[in-house]
Design an enzyme around this catalytic site. Structure first.
Site, PDB file in Angstrom:
ATOM      1  N   LYS A 236      -2.231  -4.281  -8.786  1.00  0.00           N
ATOM      2  CA  LYS A 236      -3.436  -5.080  -8.250  1.00  0.00           C
ATOM      3  C   LYS A 236      -4.755  -4.075  -8.247  1.00  0.00           C
ATOM      4  O   LYS A 236      -4.668  -3.260  -7.136  1.00  0.00           O
ATOM      5  CB  LYS A 236      -2.959  -5.764  -6.992  1.00  0.00           C
TER       6      LYS A 236
ATOM      7  N   TYR B  35       0.881  -1.268  -0.155  1.00  0.00           N
ATOM      8  CA  TYR B  35      -0.073  -0.139   0.097  1.00  0.00           C
ATOM      9  C   TYR B  35       0.908   1.314  -0.130  1.00  0.00           C
ATOM     10  O   TYR B  35       2.027   1.258   0.567  1.00  0.00           O
ATOM     11  CB  TYR B  35      -0.831   0.071   1.253  1.00  0.00           C
TER      12      TYR B  35
ATOM     13  N   HIS C 297     -10.938  -6.064  -5.353  1.00  0.00           N
ATOM     14  CA  HIS C 297     -10.637  -6.405  -3.785  1.00  0.00           C
ATOM     15  C   HIS C 297     -11.756  -7.107  -2.878  1.00  0.00           C
ATOM     16  O   HIS C 297     -11.868  -6.996  -2.026  1.00  0.00           O
ATOM     17  CB  HIS C 297     -10.785  -4.979  -3.383  1.00  0.00           C
TER      18      HIS C 297
END
Length: 354
Positions: free
Chosen positions: A220, A132, A244
């Site tokens: 992603k 992240y 997600h």
């Protein structure tokens, strides 16, 4: 374990629900909003039907492939997910050990319960690390350095979370749980970016990230042809088609429904992977036929971990691989190279466990 051992991933889900505290269970299974996308991730696979070929020699089925050059025994990867240490004392290290035993690739979570160095020490197979950004370059770079030092082969940058989705089921109970510290962030400098409930990242951040590391960076959370084209222009080596797990924006495309346009837009410039809703070997086969090089599974790994630690994860992966082997034999596709779009048709018939 019960007297009747689990024979599929849904059995593991039921066993795990009986063992996991309700507050944590709500967090793990929740989807954003009304859960429409969460449900559609499964139903989309059910609308895809297979066109088997017969009179083919399927006495030997070969599932082996490679992911960014790393050989693996099947096109099944472990998605980044957590907090695994709440499900089993060894947490992510147990998952890494099971992945190695099955010859599959694990993507370790940036929010793991165990530090990436510990996960890497337990891994005997290829390991990537999920990243992240949180809008904070100094802390992001520190995490990258830890991934490099641990020997990770790639970074999986999550790009779909500028704000974290509202998961209403878990919002009602999240304050009742003592959430663990994120091991990979221990000892890092204080954040320089404003505190926000999300992880914003831009194409400029990606360009910067590529200047500070030689590790391949996989994106992603791509769902559109437009973003796939922008990734291809930048020479991105891999894309995970993902919503997600239905946990971000409700009402978006199911991952497998978005897969064909991403594959077409990427035009062979990079490897394409898929996550979201994979529960059967036939799901893996369908994704590969639609252009995915591999799929990632998340929640089922957590079910296996909660039920029986590393052995539970190993069994979950083995069951899915066995189903894929059967599906390839029964459709007349002895190798992954034999799996293509001619295998696929679509149906309006729905059959859902939901």
């Amino acid at each position: 374990m019960t007297d009747a051992p689990p024979i599929n991933l849904f059995d593991y889900e039921a066993l795990a629900e009986a063992k996991i505290p309700p507050v944590l269970w709500d967090y793990l299974v929740d989807g954003a909003g009304d859960g429409i996308t969460l449900t559609e991730n499964r139903r989309a696979f059910e609308r895809i039907v297979l066109r088997p070929r017969t009179l083919v020699d399927v006495s030997r089925i070969d599932l082996s492939t490679s992911l960014l050059g790393a050989p693996v025994r099947s096109p099944i990867m472990i998605a980044p997910c957590g907090p695994q240490g709440e499900l089993c004392p060894e947490g992510d290290c147990a998952t890494a050990e099971a992945a190695g035993r099955t010859g599959m690739l694990m993507v370790a979570s940036g929010g793991a319960s165990r530090a990436i160095a510990d996960i890497a020490a337990a891994a005997t197979g290829p390991l990537w690390m999920q990243l992240y950004h949180y809008g904070d370059r100094p802390r992001t770079e520190a995490i990258v350095r830890r991934a490099e030092a641990a020997g990770c082969l790639a970074l999986a940058l999550t790009v779909d979370s500028p704000r974290f989705g509202r998961k209403e089921r878990s919002l009602r109970t999240e304050d009742e749980y003592d959430w663990p510290e994120l091991a990979n962030y221990a000892g890092l400098p204080a954040p320089t970016a404003p505190s926000i409930r999300g992880a914003p990242v831009t194409w400029a951040d990606l360009d910067w990230l590529r200047t500070i590391t030689s590790l391949p960076i996989v994106l992603k959370g791509i769902l559109t042809a437009e973003d796939a084209e922008l990734a291809a222009v930048r020479g991105v080596p891999g894309i995970v088609v993902s919503n997600h797990g239905g946990r971000q924006l409700d009402g978006v495309l199911a991952s497998v429904d978005a897969l064909p346009e991403v594959v077409e837009a990427a035009a062979g410039s990079c490897e394409i992977y898929l996550d979201g809703g994979v529960r059967r070997g036939t799901d893996v086969l369908k994704a590969v036929a639609l252009g995915a090089r591999a799929v990632l599974i998340g929640r089922p790994v957590l079910w296996g971990l909660a039920v029986n630690g590393a052995d539970g994860v190993f069994d979950v992966l083995t069951l899915l691989r066995r189903e894929l082997t059967d599906a390839m034999a029964l459709t007349g596709r002895p190798t992954l190279a034999d799996v293509d779009g001619s295998l696929i048709a679509f149906s309006k018939l729905r059959h859902s466990r939901a």
